[in-house]
Design an enzyme around this catalytic site. Structure first.
Site, PDB file in Angstrom:
ATOM      1  N   ASP A  47      49.650  45.502  51.334  1.00 51.59           N
ATOM      2  CA  ASP A  47      48.785  45.602  50.909  1.00 51.59           C
ATOM      3  C   ASP A  47      47.638  44.983  51.312  1.00 51.59           C
ATOM      4  OD1 ASP A  47      46.923  44.549  48.108  1.00 51.59           O
ATOM      5  OD2 ASP A  47      47.150  43.144  48.805  1.00 51.59           O
ATOM      6  N   SER A  48      46.324  45.301  50.781  1.00 42.84           N
ATOM      7  CA  SER A  48      44.995  44.766  51.886  1.00 42.84           C
ATOM      8  C   SER A  48      44.938  42.962  52.492  1.00 42.84           C
ATOM      9  CB  SER A  48      43.323  45.222  50.765  1.00 42.84           C
ATOM     10  OG  SER A  48      44.103  44.213  50.397  1.00 42.84           O
ATOM     11  N   GLU A  66      40.793  34.813  46.136  1.00 44.58           N
ATOM     12  CA  GLU A  66      40.661  34.816  48.026  1.00 44.58           C
ATOM     13  C   GLU A  66      40.628  32.716  48.776  1.00 44.58           C
ATOM     14  OE1 GLU A  66      41.672  37.076  50.996  1.00 44.58           O
ATOM     15  OE2 GLU A  66      42.820  38.412  49.320  1.00 44.58           O
ATOM     16  N   CYS A  95      45.293  44.755  39.372  1.00 47.25           N
ATOM     17  CA  CYS A  95      44.922  44.574  41.160  1.00 47.25           C
ATOM     18  C   CYS A  95      45.791  43.410  41.465  1.00 47.25           C
ATOM     19  CB  CYS A  95      43.371  44.074  41.429  1.00 47.25           C
ATOM     20  SG  CYS A  95      42.610  43.035  42.320  1.00 47.25           S
ATOM     21  N   CYS A  97      48.964  48.438  46.130  1.00 42.60           N
ATOM     22  CA  CYS A  97      47.653  47.048  46.446  1.00 42.60           C
ATOM     23  C   CYS A  97      46.978  48.864  45.606  1.00 42.60           C
ATOM     24  CB  CYS A  97      47.155  47.979  47.607  1.00 42.60           C
ATOM     25  SG  CYS A  97      44.830  47.784  48.306  1.00 42.60           S
TER      26      CYS A  97
HETATM   27  N1  DGL Z   1      44.722  43.503  46.058  1.00 43.31           N
HETATM   28  C1  DGL Z   1      43.913  44.631  45.851  1.00 43.31           C
HETATM   29  C2  DGL Z   1      44.582  45.856  45.050  1.00 43.31           C
HETATM   30  O1  DGL Z   1      45.271  45.298  43.807  1.00 43.31           O
HETATM   31  C3  DGL Z   1      42.623  44.466  45.914  1.00 43.31           C
HETATM   32  C4  DGL Z   1      41.929  43.717  47.220  1.00 43.31           C
HETATM   33  C5  DGL Z   1      40.742  44.075  47.896  1.00 43.31           C
HETATM   34  O2  DGL Z   1      39.720  44.708  48.227  1.00 43.31           O
HETATM   35  O3  DGL Z   1      41.555  44.590  49.144  1.00 43.31           O
HETATM   36  O4  DGL Z   1      43.283  46.614  44.423  1.00 43.31           O
END
Ligand code: DGL
Length: 261
Positions: A10-11, A150, A181, A73
């Site tokens: 994930d990011s 976050e 998300c 992600c």
């Molecule tokens: N967890 C990421 C997603 O599912 C979003 C977080 C980000 O913007 O980096 O889209």
């Protein structure tokens, strides 16, 4: 092959909501998790950059000799899934499984919330229409949710007010809402308070685990006995550990390692 780990990226830490479900429903699997916190959020970045970062995350996991990669992600999956599948075919993302579940449940219309990049990509509309033409879809980018989560502002009146601002005027039209998300399950309770009991929430983390289980089963890849998780991040392991514990709803006792991207 069975004993190899599952790679998840994930990011940042949002994908840990997927790790949590894998540990719960597939406790014998080993996991290598990569959270690219140095370059997060992906949701506000350009498509080219998200594809580049996602390919680099995949290449890191492939070096760890994984049997399957979960793109945990939505932002990454929304723009990079075809290029990732060209590099490595054993990939499951968080979008397809949740769509199948939403279609089964929807009688009126489906709503989708996600990052700016995910919503701009139009991926949910496209995939839902391919599977069930005629169903109405309403989508909404909620760019403030990821930074609030976050920041740890989970059960917070400001988060609830922002949630109301994003969702009023949108929820009247739908009977199923996709949390598009992997960060959003953290504020599921707040979202429920805002949307009420009439709308069913579908969460990509839970839907993905069923898809992973079927894939491993069908391909004879279920690990007969593992259960370790290895954590990697591209920035401060301390920050990852602190916030990550919130996402996993249990402390991270493992050593979190850092990799320069
Ligand atoms: N967890 C990421 C997603 O599912 C979003 C977080 C980000 O913007 O980096 O889209």
């Amino acid at each position: 092959m069975k004993e190899k780990p599952i790679g998840i990226f994930d990011s940042g830490i949002g994908g840990l909501t997927v790790v949590k479900e894998i540990r719960r429903f597939l406790p014998r699997e080993d996991i290598v998790y990569f959270g690219d916190i140095a370059r997060a959020p992906y949701g506000s970045k350009s498509e080219n950059l998200v594809v580049k970062y996602s390919e680099e995350a995949l290449s890191f996991l492939l070096k760890k000799d994984v049997k399957l990669v979960i793109v945990a992600c939505n932002t990454s999956a929304s723009v990079s899934i075809s290029s990732l599948k060209r590099i490595f075919p054993n990939i499951i993302d968080v979008i397809d499984p949740v769509i199948d579940e939403a279609i089964k449940l929807a009688k009126k219309a489906i709503g989708v919330i996600g990052t700016k990049r995910t919503i701009l990509s139009g991926i949910y509309e496209k995939k839902i229409k391919e599977k069930k033409n005629g169903i109405e879809i309403f989508s909404k980018a909620c760019p403030l949710f990821v930074p609030l989560i976050e920041e740890g502002w989970i059960d917070n009146p400001i988060t609830k007010a922002i949630c109301g601002e994003y969702l009023y005027g949108f929820i009247e039209k739908i009977d199923v809402l996709i949390l598009g998300c992997t960060h959003y399950p953290l504020i599921e309770k707040t979202i429920k308070e805002v949307i009420g009991n009439e709308i069913v929430l579908v969460n990509s983390s839970q839907a993905t685990v069923s898809a992973v289980k079927s894939f491993l089963n069908e391909n004879g890849l279920l690990n007969p006995g593992g259960g370790k998780t290895m954590f990697w991040t591209s920035d401060e392991p301390g920050d990852f550990k602190k916030l990550g514990s919130l996402f996993l709803q249990t402390p991270i006792y493992e050593n979190v390692k850092r990799i320069e991207m």
